[in-house]
Design a protein around this motif. Structure first.
Motif, short mmCIF file in Angstrom:
data_model
loop_
_atom_site.label_atom_id
_atom_site.label_comp_id
_atom_site.label_asym_id
_atom_site.label_seq_id
_atom_site.Cartn_x
_atom_site.Cartn_y
_atom_site.Cartn_z
N LEU A 15 37.20 18.67 23.11
CA LEU A 15 35.90 19.01 23.67
C LEU A 15 35.64 20.52 23.67
N PRO A 16 36.59 21.36 24.08
CA PRO A 16 36.33 22.81 23.98
C PRO A 16 36.05 23.29 22.56
N VAL A 17 36.80 22.76 21.58
CA VAL A 17 36.56 23.16 20.19
C VAL A 17 35.19 22.69 19.73
N LEU A 18 34.81 21.47 20.10
CA LEU A 18 33.50 20.94 19.73
C LEU A 18 32.37 21.80 20.30
N ARG A 19 32.50 22.16 21.59
CA ARG A 19 31.45 23.00 22.21
C ARG A 19 31.41 24.38 21.56
N LEU A 20 32.55 24.90 21.21
CA LEU A 20 32.61 26.22 20.60
C LEU A 20 31.92 26.23 19.24
N LEU A 21 32.09 25.17 18.48
CA LEU A 21 31.53 25.12 17.14
C LEU A 21 30.05 24.73 17.12
N VAL A 22 29.65 23.86 18.06
CA VAL A 22 28.30 23.29 18.01
C VAL A 22 27.30 24.08 18.84
N ALA A 23 27.76 24.74 19.91
CA ALA A 23 26.83 25.44 20.82
C ALA A 23 25.94 26.46 20.10
N PRO A 24 26.47 27.28 19.21
CA PRO A 24 25.57 28.24 18.53
C PRO A 24 24.51 27.58 17.65
N LEU A 25 24.76 26.36 17.21
CA LEU A 25 23.83 25.69 16.32
C LEU A 25 22.80 24.85 17.04
N LEU A 26 23.19 24.16 18.11
CA LEU A 26 22.30 23.20 18.76
C LEU A 26 21.80 23.66 20.12
N GLY A 27 22.44 24.60 20.75
CA GLY A 27 22.05 25.01 22.09
C GLY A 27 22.81 24.26 23.15
N PRO A 28 22.75 24.72 24.40
CA PRO A 28 23.55 24.12 25.48
C PRO A 28 23.23 22.66 25.75
N SER A 29 21.94 22.30 25.84
CA SER A 29 21.59 20.92 26.22
C SER A 29 22.05 19.92 25.17
N HIS A 30 21.79 20.19 23.91
CA HIS A 30 22.20 19.28 22.85
C HIS A 30 23.72 19.24 22.70
#
Length: 287
Positions: A15-30
């Motif tokens: 989960l931390p790796v997923l949030r690290l990789l996806v947050a810059p692309l989709l934003g916090p809510s997504h």
């Protein structure tokens, strides 16, 4: 990989790796929605099967542990008796006996026992939904359930009929509530799988304690040590569960062959559901 390590892998790596990789692309809510979806899929496709497999493997392992402890307890008693009588104790294989019923009786009782414990588990879950008093009642119910799990290995090895086990349990409900509470406490912390992993590690210790203990002797010692104390009133812990199990047997046993197979397990329990205190003719002693 154990269930506990799977939980740690999900919470502290995936989960931390997923949030690290996806947050810059989709934003916090997504990102949070995607994390929840990923965690749900991980639980369904990996954690749940891993938990089920480890549970089945542990059941076999727990039974072997209980058998070893019961055999050791038998040998210790025989050794003490041999020393008092001044004789030499025979070899282990000649004195250690674990009682086993015939296969058909064993299977029918196990089917009924599975239905009974499942019904008790459902009963505990329903109690936990009651406002205010639900959580304490659920905790007590879960304590009874795990105490039954711990002592049932020993009673099964001694061929104690299920009816006699339940009656003894209801007569000594306070002892089993206290014993099971210690087992259940780890489940109160963290998620379901984290609690299950902790219980899985500690549960063999409680099985060994149960296999080498005597609730009746301890109960009598406590009553004798407290002036004016008396036997607690029997609590019908399994009243609802036995009726739920009998209802399930009625539905399952419509087929003649299945009815003949399950009949042995149910006939031994009908007077339990009716509240009778009569023992079966072949009841073993519960200790």
């Amino acid at each position: 990989m154990t269930t506990g390590s799977c939980v740690l892998l999900l919470n502290h790596v995936l989960l931390p790796v997923l949030r690290l990789l996806v947050a810059p692309l989709l934003g916090p809510s997504h990102t949070e929605a995607l994390s929840l979806a990923f965690a749900g899929a991980y639980n369904l496709l990996w954690l749940l099967p891993a938990y089920a497999i480890s549970f089945l493997v542990n059941c076999i392992w727990y039974n072997e542990i209980a058998e070893l402890v019961v055999a050791a307890a038998q040998r210790r008693l025989l050794q003490q008796r041999a020393e008092r009588e001044g004789v030499v104790l025979p070899a282990r294989e000649e004195v250690i006996k674990v009682h086993r019923p015939d296969m058909l009786t064993f299977l029918s009782q196990e089917v009924y026992r599975l239905l009974l414990t499942s019904a008790l588990f459902v009963q505990v879950l329903l109690l936990g939904l009651i406002p205010v008093i639900g959580p304490p009642l659920g905790f007590v119910g879960m304590s009874w359930l795990y105490a039954l799990y711990c002592f049932d290995y020993k009673w099964s090895l001694h061929s104690v009929p299920l009816e006699a086990r339940l009656r003894f349990f209801e007569q000594h409900w306070a002892f089993f509530a206290g014993f099971g509470a210690v087992t259940v406490l780890p489940m109160m912390f963290g998620s379901f799988y984290t609690g299950a992993a902790l219980v899985g590690v500690l549960f063999p210790l409680f099985i060994m304690l149960a296999a080498d203990s005597s609730p009746k002797r301890r109960h009598d010692e406590v009553l004798a040590a407290i002036p004016g104390s008396h036997q607690p009133t029997r609590v019908p812990v399994f009243w609802a569960a036995t009726r739920m199990a009998n209802w399930a047997i009625d539905r399952l046993a419509r087929a003649p062959a299945l009815a003949a197979f399950l009949g042995g397990g149910r006939r031994g329990q009908q007077h339990v559901a009716a509240g009778s205190g009569r023992s079966g003719d072949r009841s073993g002693s519960v200790r």
